[in-house]
Design an enzyme around this catalytic site. Structure first.
Site, PDB file in Angstrom:
ATOM      1  N   HIS A 158     -21.754 -19.785 -36.233  1.00 10.57           N
ATOM      2  CA  HIS A 158     -21.971 -18.247 -37.755  1.00 10.57           C
ATOM      3  C   HIS A 158     -22.682 -18.015 -38.922  1.00 10.57           C
ATOM      4  CE1 HIS A 158     -19.196 -21.504 -39.595  1.00 10.57           C
ATOM      5  NE2 HIS A 158     -19.436 -20.580 -40.264  1.00 10.57           N
ATOM      6  N   ASP A 188     -19.577 -22.523 -31.611  1.00 15.00           N
ATOM      7  CA  ASP A 188     -19.899 -21.997 -32.730  1.00 15.00           C
ATOM      8  C   ASP A 188     -20.773 -23.096 -33.342  1.00 15.00           C
ATOM      9  OD1 ASP A 188     -20.501 -21.062 -35.302  1.00 15.00           O
ATOM     10  OD2 ASP A 188     -18.256 -21.627 -35.904  1.00 15.00           O
ATOM     11  N   SER A 265     -19.677 -25.111 -43.885  1.00 17.78           N
ATOM     12  CA  SER A 265     -20.066 -25.019 -41.888  1.00 17.78           C
ATOM     13  C   SER A 265     -20.914 -25.597 -42.415  1.00 17.78           C
ATOM     14  CB  SER A 265     -20.234 -23.410 -41.881  1.00 17.78           C
ATOM     15  OG  SER A 265     -18.644 -22.717 -42.111  1.00 17.78           O
TER      16      SER A 265
END
Length: 424
Positions: A158, A188, A265
């Protein structure tokens, strides 16, 4: 008070009388005392020798040699001792140069609603309403870590998904243009490559051996604050995607209380030895002390497949399911709008079968209660998902279900999961 004094005087008189009766001449007393002392010493010495002869082990323990050093119990531990106050700094110094910031941007077109194109509407607003799609650039920042000295980087899908440009910034300030080798939205995971050599790299650990309570160190770039370090522990392992709130993912997450924020992230989660054990990826909005990471074993497997093929095929059946219980059974059977009637209190209830899915083609129906897959009992929906994920597209799964009180075996060939969505 008078009574107490009289009793005391009387006792004193009796004591004096007793001491004078039969008293020996004064010259005999020293000999008597000396005899008693010698007799007592002899008894004490003899008793000590007898005890030593009867219990030599106790004697040795009670009187250790003066030169013997005190022994301390040997304690085996995987965690650093609390006195090792610099182990976190050592880990950061070792791994920090291999953690990067990823700046991704993409151009987004905003279509003009049809109502704005209506001539009647434009009579009132004229040229203030645009007729052509409007473009704007959307930017985001994430983290990543270098796994190959020639510029291979792992991060979250993402972070770079759909990006037109990807800039990779190293800790020393150097900036490179990154190329996305592949992304896998289902787990992901993404792989980015930069044109560089002799880069610092991370050391990869084994997430399969993790245990709750171990140290956890996160390094990343949260909220634009580069090279931020947070520390906590491994709170739990094997958290299912539904527990984390991302049911469309195919990951059993590591849970940690090390602070993870937007921008973390794709960054590494490290153990006390500085080994990467996970990729930080998710938080639950509004919660505190709840962060989640993709186990590094899973991330590496996906990245290898992305590098080899550019994409990853995930098998799926095409069902929606729920875990049965006595309460859920009663609730379903009481619902007048429910099209299902449930007789079982255990198993995985198929609530819906997607049209034209492998499950529909194989003969699974809504209302079937899954008991086993390939002969193995499945206790919850996560176990079904794991069994499906462990299979291969086009292979055959033997699904044992209860239908209308009868046990049936249904053969299903999993298909490739549609890229627009994830399911089971």
């Amino acid at each position: 008070m008078k009574t107490l004094n009289s009793d005391f005087n009387r006792d004193s008189q009796q004591l004096n009388t007793a001491s004078h009766q039969g008293s020996a001449p004064q010259w005999q007393k020293p000999f008597a005392y000396l005899s008693m002392f010698l007799f007592g010493a002899g008894v004490t010495l003899t008793g000590a020798q007898l005890l030593k002869a009867q219990n030599p082990v106790s004697s040795a323990i009670a009187t250790p040699p003066a030169s013997a050093a005190p022994r301390t119990p040997e304690v085996q531990t995987r965690l650093p001792l609390p006195s090792d106050a610099n182990f976190i700094s050592s880990v950061v110094e070792q791994v920090g140069p291999a953690v990067v910031r990823i700046d991704a941007s993409k151009t987004v077109k905003a279509e003009v609603p049809e109502v704005f194109k209506d001539p009647f509407f434009r009579r009132f607003f004229g040229d203030r309403v645009p007729m052509e799609p409007q473009e704007r650039v959307v930017s985001g920042t994430g983290s990543g870590f270098i796994v190959n000295s020639n510029g291979r980087i792992l991060t979250n899908a993402h972070v770079v998904d759909g990006a037109d440009t990807v800039d990779v910034v190293l800790k020393d300030g150097r900036t490179f243009t990154g190329k996305v080798l592949g992304t896998d939205p289902v787990t992901d995971v993404a792989v980015v490559e930069i044109d560089a050599t002799n880069l610092p790299t991370v050391k990869v650990g084994d997430s399969q051996r993790l245990q709750p309570g171990e140290w956890a160190i996160a390094i990343g770039n949260p909220l634009g604050l580069d090279n931020t370090v947070t520390v906590g522990i491994i709170s739990a392992t094997g958290r299912s995607s539904s527990q984390v709130g991302v049911p469309d993912k195919r990951v059993n997450f590591i849970q940690t209380d090390a602070a993870i924020n937007p921008g973390n992230s794709g960054g590494p989660l490290l153990n006390q030895r500085g080994e990467v054990i996970g990729m930080n990826t998710a938080i639950i909005q509004g919660a505190q002390g709840l962060g989640f990471a993709i186990p590094i074993n899973r991330a590496q497997d996906i990245s290898d497949r992305l590098i080899a093929n550019g994409e990853v095929e995930h098998p799926y059946l095409g069902i929606q399911m729920v875990e049965l219980s006595a309460e859920l059974k009663a609730q379903i059977n009481r619902d007048p709008n429910s099209a299902l009637t449930v007789d079982e209190e255990q198993g995985i209830l198929i609530v819906k079968v997607m049209p034209d899915s492998p499950a529909a083609e194989g003969g699974l129906r809504a209302g079937d209660v899954i008991q086993k897959i390939n002969g193995e009992l499945v206790a919850d929906a996560s176990a079904v998902q794991q069994q499906v994920e462990a299979s291969r597209v086009g292979s055959t799964l033997q699904v044992e279900v209860i239908r209308n009180g009868q046990m049936l075996n249904v053969s299903v060939r999993p298909g490739a999961i549609p890229t627009a969505k994830a399911g089971n």
